[in-house]
Scaffold this motif. Structure first.
Motif, PDB file in Angstrom:
ATOM      1  N   ARG A 143     -55.067 150.747 120.610  1.00 15.90           N
ATOM      2  CA  ARG A 143     -54.648 150.674 122.006  1.00 15.90           C
ATOM      3  C   ARG A 143     -55.301 149.465 122.658  1.00 15.90           C
ATOM      4  O   ARG A 143     -56.267 148.895 122.138  1.00 15.90           O
ATOM      5  N   THR A 144     -54.718 149.089 123.844  1.00 14.97           N
ATOM      6  CA  THR A 144     -55.314 147.990 124.608  1.00 14.97           C
ATOM      7  C   THR A 144     -56.614 148.476 125.240  1.00 14.97           C
ATOM      8  O   THR A 144     -56.726 149.625 125.670  1.00 14.97           O
ATOM      9  N   ALA A 145     -57.596 147.576 125.291  1.00 17.81           N
ATOM     10  CA  ALA A 145     -58.905 147.938 125.864  1.00 17.81           C
ATOM     11  C   ALA A 145     -59.257 147.051 127.051  1.00 17.81           C
ATOM     12  O   ALA A 145     -60.303 147.273 127.668  1.00 17.81           O
ATOM     13  N   VAL A 165     -54.931 149.459 130.532  1.00 18.72           N
ATOM     14  CA  VAL A 165     -55.833 149.857 129.453  1.00 18.72           C
ATOM     15  C   VAL A 165     -55.333 151.157 128.821  1.00 18.72           C
ATOM     16  O   VAL A 165     -54.926 152.085 129.520  1.00 18.72           O
ATOM     17  N   GLY A 166     -55.387 151.226 127.494  1.00 18.74           N
ATOM     18  CA  GLY A 166     -54.969 152.422 126.775  1.00 18.74           C
ATOM     19  C   GLY A 166     -53.515 152.393 126.351  1.00 18.74           C
ATOM     20  O   GLY A 166     -53.030 153.397 125.793  1.00 18.74           O
ATOM     21  N   SER A 201     -58.914 148.642 121.009  1.00 15.06           N
ATOM     22  CA  SER A 201     -59.764 149.708 120.464  1.00 15.06           C
ATOM     23  C   SER A 201     -58.956 150.496 119.456  1.00 15.06           C
ATOM     24  O   SER A 201     -57.719 150.434 119.454  1.00 15.06           O
ATOM     25  N   GLN A 254     -62.478 142.930 119.555  1.00 13.47           N
ATOM     26  CA  GLN A 254     -63.008 143.457 120.804  1.00 13.47           C
ATOM     27  C   GLN A 254     -63.290 142.294 121.755  1.00 13.47           C
ATOM     28  O   GLN A 254     -63.549 141.156 121.306  1.00 13.47           O
TER      29      GLN A 254
END
Length: 785
Positions: free
Chosen positions: A199-201, A155-156, A190, A186
């Protein structure tokens, strides 16, 4: 007093420019006033009112309100966009303005006397600024976007960044302040509301589950508050592959069926392990587990579809082994250490290969055969045998034959059942030393299946030819030769065997025939020398000697022959070099040198030349006597050479025939006339009386005149006899046998321009000459049609 439409939130120029107070009078100050009193003006963009928009007012303190001052306006947009009331100084905007098109306008104003039109003060410059409103939405100038992020990313993880542009004034209010948000995409991704970084969430996003995502991003101005304008863009995000899946066989056992006739190196089967990854992460290496038939089979990878191709490395034989079983391992070539915990990235499967029986041709016991036979062997003798058998389960009988193309002369026969080879023609090593034949083996139950083998037959030599001298030697001995001198080295040859391995011996004949002049010395290396036994050889005494030589080979049985060397006695210099072997020096008188001999030959040549010249002169004089002397008073002969057949006339009219009628050639055709196909040659009748050929000439004239087959060629006919009976009759003015007569030659003028000269000549001759005994005339006639 300056005025402006409402309070301005922006900093303004000073309403009343400050000027220094100057000292005036005694101890007092006097304030010098500026002529113009004004502010920066503002005009609202996108004004939608029906009346012109009021911008502001210009006023000078010189204006006392008596309408004596006139205001003028110039600069950007003066008169077209902006207008001024010349009396009051009020400025209005005539149309709606767009700040994004032009944010401000610079103008110049001046107060002049309304009557004299003279400036009351210097011209002054001021600015009208277009005040921004939120009339532009944010725009993504680079959209739509494409991005990629590795699958299974935490994530991120950064994906990409988007940027929206707002055309409104970023320094005024919140019209250009943009806030980013995700409308669709979503919970996978994000976006940072201020920077637009995506970025990946969601963790562990798997490409094999879903590879492509479409994210919708919104950018809204006014800080994202109500009333703001918004713009959107699309981002296509792809999950890139990582090696997170091992290869897997679809089944644990693969069954293959392979014919035993499969060629070594050919592909006999295919298997495949599936890998959910793509690209290099899906590359699979196949290996046969050591000890499991690796020597018979091998496996390679097809780079295009990642299949395992099984290759045959050794020949298969159904009768020897009917099945093979081995294991194959499939593994990834490029591993990712992050996923080692997922387990081993390999898989195994069992391959079972069943060999199929194929009806095969017979198999010879040897790949080739070699046999030896002497060249004097009798016909029908067996020289060897070949063997072939059918290895199939049925074991069919085999029949043998010789390929006729390999034995065109039928030197050999073969037994079709036993395969024994025998001689059918006499063999001669000197003609053919080696025979290469091909034997064909055929199955009885399937004649189509055949095998071939090469049989080489070496013909062994039998000593049947005696040796002889290698070349015809030209041997000489010098008159100054000494006793025991070697004057010639000789060698031998034999048709039986090649030169290598032969052994020859040389000797003189028996003692009773031994020469007293020369002898043979054998050197033991297949050569011998001719050696002198005395000295004092003289050409005058004996010029040629004959020496017999006995040559013997080493074959079985031993063969020998006697050859004779001819030895000439020659003159040599002091070093033994040959000078001459000619015999003429022996018979020349003593004391006659070579120079004297040359002088004699030269004299003979000179005499021959003189004789030839003399004969030539005599022949030339003889020819001149046959010609008419220039001093002879005779009729002139006029030659017309402009027409005629050239060399053809020589063959058509042979003058020799007129002088010698017996030499007439029979059936001689005219070469200037194309004979008709059915024309029958008329033999010419030759006169036997050589003294008078008048009748012959007349007959020839009639043949020429009556020949209707001749084309209109111009011909030249020469008559050696003229007079009565001639076509042109006599051209002379005086008959040969009659007395003097007078004749008028004017009729020659009627024959054409070619005869005018002839008429003139004979006309003059008739007046001047009275006694001419003989005349020879030649005329040229022209056939005209």
């Amino acid at each position: 007093t300056p005025s402006s439409p409402g309070p301005s939130p922006k900093p303004q120029y000073p309403a009343f420019p400050i000027v220094p107070w100057l000292c005036g009078g005694s101890g007092g100050f006097q304030r010098v006033k500026r002529g113009w009193v004004w502010n920066q003006f503002f005009v609202l963009e996108e004004y939608m009112g029906s009346d012109p928009q009021y911008v502001g007012k210009l006023h000078t303190d010189l204006d006392k309100g008596e309408s004596a001052v006139k205001y003028t306006l110039s600069g950007e947009g003066a008169g077209t966009i902006f207008t001024i009331d010349q009396t009051t100084g009020d400025i209005h905007a005539l149309r709606s303005l767009d700040r994004e098109e032009k944010p401000y306008y610079t103008l110049r104003a001046q107060a002049v006397d309304i009557e004299t039109n003279r400036p009351l003060e210097p011209e002054s410059e001021f600015v009208i600024k277009v005040q921004d409103i939120n009339d532009n939405e944010p725009k993504f100038l680079e959209g739509p976007y494409t991005a990629s992020v590795p699958e299974m990313s935490p994530v991120g993880t950064y994906v990409t960044k988007v940027t929206a542009t707002d055309a409104d004034d970023p320094t005024y209010g919140n019209s250009a302040r943009v806030v980013y948000s995700i409308l669709h995409g979503q919970p996978y991704f994000s976006v940072d509301p201020k920077t637009g970084v995506i970025r990946t969430a969601l963790p562990n996003m798997d490409r094999e589950v879903k590879e492509l995502y479409q994210v919708l991003i919104q950018a809204k101005d006014m800080g994202g508050q109500l009333g703001g304008l918004a713009g959107t863009t699309t981002i296509n995000i792809t999950l890139s592959d990582v090696n997170d899946n091992p290869p897997r066989f679809s089944k644990s056992i693969f069954h293959l069926r392979v014919p035993e006739s499969s060629a070594v190196g050919s592909a006999v089967g295919r298997i495949k392990a599936h890998d959910l990854d793509i690209g290099k992460n899906a590359e699979v290496d196949y290996n046969i587990i050591p000890g499991d038939e690796r020597g018979t089979f091998d496996i390679t990878t097809n780079e295009h579809n990642q299949e395992g191709i099984i290759i045959l490395r050794r020949p298969l034989d159904y009768e020897t082994r009917k099945a093979y079983t081995f294991k194959v391992e499939a593994s990834n070539a490029h591993l990712d250490p992050r996923f080692h915990s997922f387990g081993p990235y390999k898989d195994t499967a069992t391959v079972k290969i069943n060999i199929l029986d194929v009806d095969e041709p017979p198999v010879f016991s040897k790949p080739s055969y070699t046999m030896d036979i002497h060249e004097d062997t009798q016909l029908g003798t067996t020289i060897g045998a070949v063997t072939a058998q059918d290895l199939d389960a049925g074991s069919s009988p085999v029949r043998y034959s010789i390929d006729w193309k390999s034995d065109l002369d039928s030197f050999f026969d073969i037994d079709p059942v036993t395969g024994t080879i025998s001689i059918s023609e006499l063999l001669d090593r000197e003609s053919i030393a080696q025979h290469n034949i091909t034997v064909v083996a055929t199955k009885v139950n399937n004649p189509v299946l055949t095998s071939r083998v090469s049989v080489t037959v070496h013909v062994l030599d039998v000593n049947e030819f005696p040796p002889e001298l290698a070349i015809p030697y030209e041997t000489f001995v010098c008159e100054s030769a000494k006793v025991g001198q070697v004057i010639q080295i000789i060698s031998a040859k034999d048709q039986d065997l090649p030169m290598t391995g032969q052994k020859f011996s040389f000797k003189s004949p028996q003692e009773g025939l031994k020469s007293k002049n020369f002898t043979i010395k054998d050197f033991g290396n297949n050569t011998a020398g001719v050696v002198t036994l005395r000295k004092g050889f003289r050409r005058r005494t004996q010029e040629i000697y004959h020496l017999p030589v006995v040559i013997e080979d080493s074959g079985l049985p031993v063969k020998n022959s006697t050859s004779t060397l001819t030895i000439r006695v020659c003159a040599c210099d002091s070093d033994g070099a040959l000078l001459t072997c000619n015999a003429e020096a022996i018979f020349l008188p003593v004391g006659l040198s070579t120079g004297a001999l040359i002088a004699i030959l030269l004299c003979i040549v000179i005499l021959l030349v003189i004789v030839v010249l003399y004969v030539g002169v005599r022949r030339q004089k003889k020819k001149e006597t046959l010609m008419t002397s220039k001093e002879d008073i005779r009729d002139n002969v006029i030659h017309y050479d402009d027409e005629g057949g050239g060399e053809e006339d020589t063959h058509a009219f042979d003058m020799g025939t007129l002088r010698n009628p017996k030499a007439i050639k029979e059936n001689l055709f005219r070469r200037d006339v194309k004979p008709e196909a059915g024309a029958i040659p008329r033999p010419a009748i030759a006169s036997q009386d050589s003294a008078d050929i008048q009748n012959f000439i007349c007959q020839r004239l009639q043949e020429h005149d009556g020949d209707t087959s001749a084309p209109p060629y111009d011909s030249l006919a020469t008559y050696a006899y003229e007079g009565e009976g001639s076509v042109a009759e006599s051209l002379s003015s005086i008959e040969s046998l009659t007395g003097e007569t007078e004749e008028d030659y004017d009729y020659l003028n009627e024959w054409g321009p070619r005869f005018k000269t002839l008429a003139g000549i004979f006309g003059e001759r008739s007046e001047s000459q009275t006694d001419i005994t003989s005349t020879t005339s030649t005329t040229t006639t022209e056939n005209k049609h």
